[in-house]
Design a protein around this motif. Structure first.
Motif, PDB file in Angstrom:
ATOM      1  N   THR A  20      41.559  39.552  30.907  1.00 45.76           N
ATOM      2  CA  THR A  20      42.505  39.093  32.286  1.00 45.76           C
ATOM      3  C   THR A  20      43.470  40.314  32.851  1.00 45.76           C
ATOM      4  N   SER A  25      42.488  42.678  35.208  1.00 42.82           N
ATOM      5  CA  SER A  25      41.752  42.642  36.381  1.00 42.82           C
ATOM      6  C   SER A  25      43.380  42.509  37.386  1.00 42.82           C
ATOM      7  N   ALA A  26      43.974  42.076  36.511  1.00 45.82           N
ATOM      8  CA  ALA A  26      45.541  41.597  37.203  1.00 45.82           C
ATOM      9  C   ALA A  26      46.058  43.196  37.513  1.00 45.82           C
ATOM     10  N   SER A  62      41.094  39.821  40.585  1.00 45.47           N
ATOM     11  CA  SER A  62      40.814  38.294  40.118  1.00 45.47           C
ATOM     12  C   SER A  62      39.609  38.540  38.643  1.00 45.47           C
ATOM     13  N   THR A  98      37.061  37.244  37.906  1.00 48.64           N
ATOM     14  CA  THR A  98      35.820  36.899  38.942  1.00 48.64           C
ATOM     15  C   THR A  98      35.599  37.770  40.025  1.00 48.64           C
ATOM     16  N   GLN A  99      36.070  38.706  40.559  1.00 48.13           N
ATOM     17  CA  GLN A  99      36.320  40.006  40.890  1.00 48.13           C
ATOM     18  C   GLN A  99      35.726  41.038  40.222  1.00 48.13           C
TER      19      GLN A  99
END
Length: 136
Positions: free
Chosen positions: A22, A25-26, A31, A33-34
């Motif tokens: 998380t 990705s941030a 996201s 999911t991406q």
């Protein structure tokens, strides 16, 4: 060790890994999911319908996700060479480069936890995780 303790340990480790993913990705304006999509597509082209089913998303939701990634130059759509009716999604060179950076950053972030194990324990953990995570 009881089954409850094993399940608790598995869940806690999943939360730890998900926390790392998380944050990564941030950091790269993705996201979770991406990030999953990039991981799935790192070495293959996939039918959009198959990808939606695998992720548990409806096709319209996945289409929006792919649209956003296409605008960033990370993913592209194309026809399947064997069946021109089938639309596949695949990673672009820019997507592959980003995913390689994310993999390195993920390994660095998870290294302290893995580093607490000696090489024999690491091999055993890898073997056991493969057993647990391989569908029957």
């Amino acid at each position: 060790m009881t089954t409850d303790a094993l399940i608790d340990g598995l869940v806690r480790s999943a939360f730890e890994v998900m926390g790392v993913l998380t944050r990564l990705s941030a950091k790269h304006d993705l996201s979770l999911t991406q990030l999953r999509v990039l991981g799935i597509l790192r070495d293959r082209r996939v039918r959009v319908t198959d990808l939606a089913a695998y992720l548990g998303l409806d096709k319209s939701t996945l289409s929006g996700l792919i649209d956003r990634a296409e605008r960033r130059g990370l993913l592209a759509r194309g026809k399947n060479p064997d069946d021109r009716r089938v639309v596949e999604v695949y990673m672009t060179p820019a997507g592959a480069e980003l995913f390689e950076r994310l993999e390195v950053e993920g390994r660095v972030a998870l290294a302290p936890a893995i580093g607490r194990l000696d090489p024999k324990q690491q091999a055993e953990l890898a073997r056991l995780l493969e057993l647990v995570l391989t569908p029957q």
